[in-house]
Design a protein around this motif. Structure first.
Motif, mmCIF file in Angstrom:
data_model
loop_
_atom_site.group_PDB
_atom_site.id
_atom_site.type_symbol
_atom_site.label_atom_id
_atom_site.label_comp_id
_atom_site.label_asym_id
_atom_site.label_seq_id
_atom_site.Cartn_x
_atom_site.Cartn_y
_atom_site.Cartn_z
ATOM 1 N N GLY A 10 36.257 40.990 44.667
ATOM 2 C CA GLY A 10 35.209 41.157 43.668
ATOM 3 C C GLY A 10 35.740 41.767 42.380
ATOM 4 N N VAL A 11 36.667 42.706 42.525
ATOM 5 C CA VAL A 11 37.253 43.360 41.350
ATOM 6 C C VAL A 11 38.052 42.347 40.526
ATOM 7 N N GLN A 12 38.847 41.527 41.194
ATOM 8 C CA GLN A 12 39.647 40.527 40.482
ATOM 9 C C GLN A 12 38.770 39.515 39.740
ATOM 10 N N LEU A 13 37.695 39.073 40.391
ATOM 11 C CA LEU A 13 36.801 38.119 39.737
ATOM 12 C C LEU A 13 36.121 38.750 38.534
ATOM 13 N N ALA A 14 35.660 39.974 38.702
ATOM 14 C CA ALA A 14 35.001 40.670 37.597
ATOM 15 C C ALA A 14 35.949 40.837 36.417
ATOM 16 N N GLU A 15 37.191 41.209 36.694
ATOM 17 C CA GLU A 15 38.163 41.395 35.615
ATOM 18 C C GLU A 15 38.450 40.080 34.901
ATOM 19 N N SER A 16 38.519 38.974 35.643
ATOM 20 C CA SER A 16 38.827 37.677 35.023
ATOM 21 C C SER A 16 37.689 37.216 34.111
ATOM 22 N N LEU A 17 36.488 37.699 34.376
ATOM 23 C CA LEU A 17 35.323 37.303 33.564
ATOM 24 C C LEU A 17 34.883 38.401 32.608
ATOM 25 N N SER A 18 35.616 39.509 32.591
ATOM 26 C CA SER A 18 35.279 40.660 31.731
ATOM 27 C C SER A 18 33.882 41.190 32.056
ATOM 28 N N TRP A 19 33.575 41.264 33.350
ATOM 29 C CA TRP A 19 32.290 41.782 33.814
ATOM 30 C C TRP A 19 32.489 43.161 34.431
ATOM 31 N N PRO A 20 31.406 43.956 34.472
ATOM 32 C CA PRO A 20 31.453 45.168 35.293
ATOM 33 C C PRO A 20 31.592 44.756 36.765
ATOM 34 N N THR A 21 32.332 45.507 37.533
ATOM 35 C CA THR A 21 32.529 45.169 38.942
ATOM 36 C C THR A 21 31.203 45.085 39.684
ATOM 37 N N SER A 22 30.253 45.912 39.298
ATOM 38 C CA SER A 22 28.962 45.942 39.987
ATOM 39 C C SER A 22 28.201 44.629 39.839
ATOM 40 N N LYS A 23 28.475 43.864 38.786
ATOM 41 C CA LYS A 23 27.744 42.613 38.573
ATOM 42 C C LYS A 23 28.057 41.603 39.670
ATOM 43 N N VAL A 24 29.311 41.523 40.081
ATOM 44 C CA VAL A 24 29.696 40.598 41.152
ATOM 45 C C VAL A 24 28.949 40.952 42.429
ATOM 46 N N SER A 25 28.893 42.232 42.757
ATOM 47 C CA SER A 25 28.200 42.681 43.959
ATOM 48 C C SER A 25 26.701 42.352 43.892
ATOM 49 N N LYS A 26 26.094 42.597 42.738
ATOM 50 C CA LYS A 26 24.657 42.340 42.592
ATOM 51 C C LYS A 26 24.340 40.847 42.740
ATOM 52 N N LEU A 27 25.164 40.003 42.160
ATOM 53 C CA LEU A 27 24.935 38.565 42.252
ATOM 54 C C LEU A 27 25.113 38.075 43.680
ATOM 55 N N GLU A 28 26.154 38.546 44.349
ATOM 56 C CA GLU A 28 26.433 38.074 45.705
ATOM 57 C C GLU A 28 25.400 38.552 46.716
ATOM 58 N N ASN A 29 24.784 39.687 46.443
ATOM 59 C CA ASN A 29 23.817 40.247 47.383
ATOM 60 C C ASN A 29 22.366 39.955 46.990
ATOM 61 N N GLY A 30 22.182 39.071 46.004
ATOM 62 C CA GLY A 30 20.840 38.658 45.626
ATOM 63 C C GLY A 30 20.028 39.709 44.924
ATOM 64 N N ARG A 31 20.692 40.722 44.353
ATOM 65 C CA ARG A 31 19.954 41.767 43.632
ATOM 66 C C ARG A 31 19.810 41.449 42.149
ATOM 67 N N GLN A 32 20.498 40.398 41.705
ATOM 68 C CA GLN A 32 20.431 39.982 40.297
ATOM 69 C C GLN A 32 20.485 38.462 40.241
ATOM 70 N N THR A 33 19.676 37.868 39.360
ATOM 71 C CA THR A 33 19.687 36.415 39.196
ATOM 72 C C THR A 33 20.718 36.041 38.137
ATOM 73 N N PRO A 34 21.638 35.134 38.447
ATOM 74 C CA PRO A 34 22.657 34.750 37.465
ATOM 75 C C PRO A 34 22.064 33.890 36.355
ATOM 76 N N SER A 35 22.746 33.859 35.235
ATOM 77 C CA SER A 35 22.394 32.952 34.147
ATOM 78 C C SER A 35 23.202 31.664 34.301
ATOM 79 N N ASP A 36 22.871 30.667 33.484
ATOM 80 C CA ASP A 36 23.663 29.436 33.493
ATOM 81 C C ASP A 36 25.123 29.733 33.202
ATOM 82 N N ASP A 37 25.369 30.599 32.214
ATOM 83 C CA ASP A 37 26.749 30.942 31.842
ATOM 84 C C ASP A 37 27.461 31.683 32.968
ATOM 85 N N ASP A 38 26.709 32.507 33.695
ATOM 86 C CA ASP A 38 27.308 33.211 34.838
ATOM 87 C C ASP A 38 27.807 32.204 35.880
ATOM 88 N N ILE A 39 26.986 31.200 36.169
ATOM 89 C CA ILE A 39 27.367 30.185 37.156
ATOM 90 C C ILE A 39 28.609 29.431 36.681
#
Length: 285
Positions: A26-55
């Protein structure tokens, strides 16, 4: 809302699968997209809805861009894929008809299979009134039946637009179910015969004697290649994933192949009319 949460969770699980297949943390993916690490966790656990750009960013970073369209389809139907009737009809039946009219205006090719009801675009005012009365009784929603009937009949103007194409397939059972008064059903059946003559309308009827390759489990509407609408007692399902629309297109093709058309279809309708007419009292009785 529980259905929306389930759909969001399913989307998150699929995103997690793609990350793991790419051997990324999750950390590696977040870094490659310049995201906070917590965003990957929230998306994967259904706590946040992704945008088109996120997908798009996710599939690009995980070398799974072939999955992009399917994931976007899941995202775009997240909020509407399981639209409960209580929520849809809380402002009245007429407003929902207006929403359907908007979807119809964008559609060029309608493929409709019904095993129980006469489709709304083919209904007479009397038949439509009976169907709306059931909705009011079952869902305990506001009674604006007269307005809803007018909206449904107005929707039918689309049948006379030459750029639109319609392919309806009905079972003989849908012509015989007692869902309204017999005299109303006679008028409805007569209207089917008339509408079958429209140049852009193809009407098929599957008679009782026909052997099915695919069981007529439930009705559905296939709008172009983009969306399938299925009505249940509790909700309207809107399916837009390519594998789902493709499946329903194949099912429709199988059902349509077994149907009778033209003179043969009108013969089935006429047979039902004759049977129903025999059950009505003679004039003067």
């Amino acid at each position: 809302m529980s259905n929306v949460h389930e759909a969001r969770s399913a989307l998150g699980k699929r995103l997690r699968e793609l990350r793991r297949q790419a051997h990324l943390t999750g950390v590696q993916l977040a870094e490659s997209l310049s995201w906070p690490t917590s965003k990957v966790s929230k998306l994967e656990n259904g706590r946040q809805t992704p945008s088109d750009d996120d997908i798009r960013g996710w599939t690009r970073a995980t070398n799974s861009e072939a999955e992009t369209e399917g994931l976007l389809a899941s995202l775009h139907t997240l909020e509407i894929q399981h639209a409960e009737w209580q929520r849809q009809l809380r402002t009245g039946l007429q407003r929902h008809q207006a929403e359907i009219a908007e979807a119809n205006a964008k559609t060029r090719f309608f493929r409709v299979f019904e095993s129980t009801f006469i489709p709304g675009l083919l209904q007479t005012a009397g038949y439509a009134e009976a169907r709306f009365a059931q909705s009011v009784a079952v869902h305990k929603v506001r009674d604006d039946i007269d307005d809803a009937v007018r909206a449904r009949i107005q929707r039918q103007d689309i049948l006379y637009r030459p750029e639109k194409r319609f392919h309806f397939v009905l079972t003989e059972a849908a012509l015989r179910y007692r869902l309204c008064a017999p005299e109303i059903m006679l008028g409805q059946l007569d209207r089917l015969v008339s509408l079958s003559a429209l140049p852009n309308v193809k009407l098929g009827v599957i008679g009782f004697e026909t052997a099915y390759a695919v069981a007529p489990a439930h009705g559905f509407w296939l709008l172009d290649e983009d969306r399938v609408m299925v009505e249940t007692f509790s909700a309207e399902l809107n399916l837009a994933q390519p594998q789902e629309t493709g499946l329903y297109a194949e099912v429709f093709r199988s059902l349509a192949t077994t149907a009778s058309y033209g003179r043969a279809a009108r013969a089935i309708i006429t047979r039902v009319i004759d049977d129903l007419a025999e059950q009505l009292p003679e004039d003067g009785d």
